[in-house]
Design a protein around this motif. Structure first.
Motif, mmCIF file in Angstrom:
data_model
loop_
_atom_site.group_PDB
_atom_site.id
_atom_site.type_symbol
_atom_site.label_atom_id
_atom_site.label_comp_id
_atom_site.label_asym_id
_atom_site.label_seq_id
_atom_site.Cartn_x
_atom_site.Cartn_y
_atom_site.Cartn_z
ATOM 1 N N VAL A 289 0.750 -0.898 -0.352
ATOM 2 C CA VAL A 289 0.207 -0.073 -0.082
ATOM 3 C C VAL A 289 0.445 1.157 0.257
ATOM 4 O O VAL A 289 1.818 1.379 0.487
ATOM 5 N N ASP A 290 0.396 2.186 -1.135
ATOM 6 C CA ASP A 290 1.943 3.538 -0.769
ATOM 7 C C ASP A 290 1.093 4.769 -0.368
ATOM 8 O O ASP A 290 0.075 4.854 0.057
ATOM 9 N N LEU A 291 2.358 4.944 1.048
ATOM 10 C CA LEU A 291 1.857 5.691 2.164
ATOM 11 C C LEU A 291 1.386 7.399 0.790
ATOM 12 O O LEU A 291 0.447 7.440 1.426
ATOM 13 N N ASP A 292 1.540 7.347 -0.533
ATOM 14 C CA ASP A 292 1.372 8.589 -0.869
ATOM 15 C C ASP A 292 -1.045 8.530 -1.576
ATOM 16 O O ASP A 292 -0.962 9.443 -1.020
ATOM 17 N N TYR A 293 -0.556 7.485 -1.522
ATOM 18 C CA TYR A 293 -2.321 6.514 -2.015
ATOM 19 C C TYR A 293 -3.011 7.026 -0.436
ATOM 20 O O TYR A 293 -4.186 7.714 -0.681
ATOM 21 N N VAL A 294 -2.496 6.562 1.156
ATOM 22 C CA VAL A 294 -3.223 6.686 1.531
ATOM 23 C C VAL A 294 -3.080 8.147 2.157
ATOM 24 O O VAL A 294 -3.901 9.075 2.243
ATOM 25 N N ARG A 383 9.898 7.362 5.444
ATOM 26 C CA ARG A 383 9.010 8.393 4.862
ATOM 27 C C ARG A 383 8.825 9.677 5.619
ATOM 28 O O ARG A 383 8.145 10.246 6.449
ATOM 29 N N LEU A 384 7.660 8.069 6.304
ATOM 30 C CA LEU A 384 6.481 8.238 7.069
ATOM 31 C C LEU A 384 7.719 9.001 8.817
ATOM 32 O O LEU A 384 6.778 10.493 9.250
ATOM 33 N N LYS A 385 7.893 8.660 8.881
ATOM 34 C CA LYS A 385 8.890 8.701 10.551
ATOM 35 C C LYS A 385 9.681 9.812 10.449
ATOM 36 O O LYS A 385 9.723 10.806 11.184
ATOM 37 N N PRO A 550 2.120 3.509 13.633
ATOM 38 C CA PRO A 550 2.593 4.598 14.349
ATOM 39 C C PRO A 550 1.920 5.590 14.721
ATOM 40 O O PRO A 550 2.411 6.205 15.454
ATOM 41 N N ASP A 551 0.209 5.469 14.448
ATOM 42 C CA ASP A 551 0.022 6.422 16.122
ATOM 43 C C ASP A 551 -1.033 5.817 16.833
ATOM 44 O O ASP A 551 -1.983 5.426 16.475
ATOM 45 N N TYR A 552 -0.162 4.987 17.743
ATOM 46 C CA TYR A 552 -0.430 3.750 18.358
ATOM 47 C C TYR A 552 -1.136 3.960 20.052
ATOM 48 O O TYR A 552 -0.907 3.368 20.694
#
Length: 593
Positions: A289-294, A383-385, A550-552
């Motif tokens: 699943v691509d981060l850019d899509y989410v 990238r997200l982190k 990541p947001d847990y």
């Protein structure tokens, strides 16, 4: 040894995570014969944040009653039945404001009451419930003979056989130098450990809600907050604390953003990609699943619907460009000047009952990305982190206005400063007391300051397989570290050859990013060292699942994760959809031991 029942569920930990899971188990008509709850502390339901292990009277939650997950009784119903003596603002349930933030200790009382309600409900359904407080689980051992059987060992010399184990051990605050070095504290918890005033500057590492907790506690030991006739909060130092100061240290240099009026639900499972959507997307997009899509479907498109003007400003920005733009606006301001401006913005939002749309949607995105995040590539997780989480961690803090007013009272009194440090900064124990803060200023000057009192308050740190306190789960290889595959083979190879931290080579000649915590699937079932789900073992302990979530944190996360676990339990005899794309070896997290 207790006689085994054919269907026995054990909760290891009896805090909010166990409460939410128990709720969903009963809601989905999962009907075990027996439920065990093992809680090492005295109370059920409250957990660390909402009991005396994490709070004193001054600590408030960053949620209001209208944002709480649905439980047996609403918070207002609880107040009607149990008028609190220690919190007079909540004593009249009829005048209760559901948008008012709740003192954490009072919220803990409510959660404890709801836990008892669900235990009663379970017993009415014919389920035997053994809720054991002051009982620590010392080990969990999987049966060698039966696939779905575990032995629970406790510090009361009990050995109990169960079929399903849900680990809900909650927050963990290891002591490294605390109690070995006078004046050094590895966390602000429990706050009751701070006993005396400090007639000297105090170093607090961090500016998150955890750091605010520390500030609120030590400020009260050195003075008092008083409301003036005009309604302003002022801080008055004690006579024996004339040299007291607080120095907060931060690599980002930002104070947390404040609560504002929210127009949407606090959270909704409908915001997330369904498992079928994840499966379909992965099948068409190389197994990830691509981060850019989410980011597009869970942030940009909702922004387009709610705030077209803001959308026009960011529609063509990449994720990196968006984060840089929003952070650069913050970097141009002094931390406390920005703090004041955001307070005014938040007060205006609340007064006019108008949301700050981009912040609201960023919080929703942070919640919703937890579930597809297990299916990100290593590249996207990095990238997200590095790019987006620094912004998200500030914006979604939702600092209550009362905490802001106390922070500003300290600032107006000249007693608190925020010092931005470089990422290579360190703190070392001082031989006599406290710590030595070592960092560089913006112009490169090296600073080494000794503080007689040092509090590490950067929040819950993620923990790894070696930190798991149950040797039986580690020795049998039924749990594993968490890994993500690289989408591009060459990216993984290049990072591996550069000795990039946590990039490893698998036995199948592919490369993986080791992320913090344990490997789990979409139903929070533990993954063994071959990437296969251990159907009867669920990991819901906050420090051990952050790498793939990541947001847990928060009750909203607990509630959604609990629903997934209950769904797996209700379908325990039915095969659950396998989200792996067999043709894509990069997605197979196997043979990394």
């Amino acid at each position: 040894m207790d006689n085994q029942s054919p269907n026995v569920i054990a909760f290891v930990g009896g805090g909010p995570a166990a409460l939410m899971t128990l709720k969903h188990i009963l809601k989905k008509s999962v009907h075990p014969k027996t439920i065990y709850v093992f809680e090492r502390n005295e109370r059920f339901g409250a957990g660390m944040p909402y009991g005396n292990l994490g709070s004193l009277k001054e600590h408030v939650a960053n949620v209001s009653a209208n944002e709480l997950p649905e439980l047996a009784d609403t918070f207002q119903q609880y107040l009607q039945q149990n008028p609190p003596k220690n919190f007079p603002d909540f004593s009249d349930a009829e005048k209760f404001n559901p948008h008012q933030v709740i003192p954490r200790l009072l919220l803990g009382d409510y959660l404890e009451d709801q836990f008892k309600q669900y235990i009663k409900l379970a017993k009415k359904k014919g389920i035997k419930v053994f809720a054991k407080n002051k009982t620590a689980v010392t080990d969990i051992i999987k049966s060698a003979d039966k696939e779905d059987q575990f032995k629970i060992k406790t510090d009361r010399d009990e050995e109990i056989l169960v079929n399903k184990v849900i680990i809900c051990t909650g927050h963990t605050w290891p002591k490294i130098h605390e109690e070995k070095t006078n004046g050094w504290f590895d966390s602000p918890y429990p706050p009751s450990k701070f006993k005396n005033g400090s007639d000297f500057p105090v170093a607090v590492r961090g500016t998150s809600l955890t750091a605010i907790d520390a500030v609120k506690t030590i400020a009260r030991l050195n003075g008092k907050f008083a409301e003036t006739e005009s309604g302003k909060i002022e801080y008055q130092l004690n006579k024996n604390s004339e040299n007291f100061r607080i120095h907060m240290f931060s690599t980002g240099g930002f104070l947390p953003a404040l609560r504002f009026h929210s127009e949407d639900d606090s959270y909704s499972s409908e915001w997330t990609m369904s498992l079928q959507e994840i499966y379909d997307y992965k099948k068409k997009n190389g197994g990830f699943v691509d981060l850019d899509y989410v980011f597009k479907i869970n942030f940009k498109l909702p922004i387009k619907q709610k705030d077209p003007e803001f959308y026009d400003l960011i529609k063509d920005l990449s994720l990196e460009e968006f984060a840089e733009k929003m952070l650069s606006l913050r970097e141009k301001s002094d931390s406390f000047d920005l703090f004041k401006a955001e307070y005014r913005e938040a007060e205006k939002s609340i007064e006019k009952r108008q949301s700050i749309t981009w912040k609201e949607k960023l919080a929703a995105f942070s919640y919703s990305m937890n579930y597809p995040a297990k299916h990100f590539s290593a590249e996207d997780m990095l990238r997200l982190k590095s790019v987006l989480m620094p912004l998200i961690s500030v914006i979604i803090a939702s600092l209550p206005q009362s905490s802001y007013r106390e922070m500003m009272a300290l600032h107006d009194a000249g007693l608190i400063d925020l010092i931005q440090v470089d990422k290579e900064s360190t703190v070392e124990p001082h031989p006599e007391s406290g710590g030595i803060y070592c960092y560089k200023t913006e112009d490169g000057k090296e600073i080494k300051d000794h503080y007689k009192m040092y509090i590490d308050a950067i929040g819950q740190q993620q923990m790894n397989l070696q930190d798991l306190p149950f040797e039986g789960l580690k020795n049998e290889n039924i749990t594993s570290s968490a890994y993500l595959g690289f989408k591009e083979y060459e990216n993984g190879k290049e990072m591996f050859e550069k000795n990039t931290e946590n990039v490893v080579e698998g036995h199948n000649n592919n490369y993986y990013l080791k992320v913090p915590g344990l490997g789990i699937n979409d139903y929070f079932q533990a993954l063994n060292v071959y990437g296969e789900a251990t159907d009867s073992l669920f990991i819901m302990a906050v420090p051990f699942i952050g790498g793939l979530n990541p947001d847990y944190s928060g009750l909203d996360f607990c509630d959604t994760a609990a629903e997934k676990i209950a769904e797996a339990l209700s379908n325990s005899n039915t095969p659950i959809i396998d989200l792996k794309v067999e043709e894509n070896n990069n997605d197979l997290r196997i043979n990394i031991i």
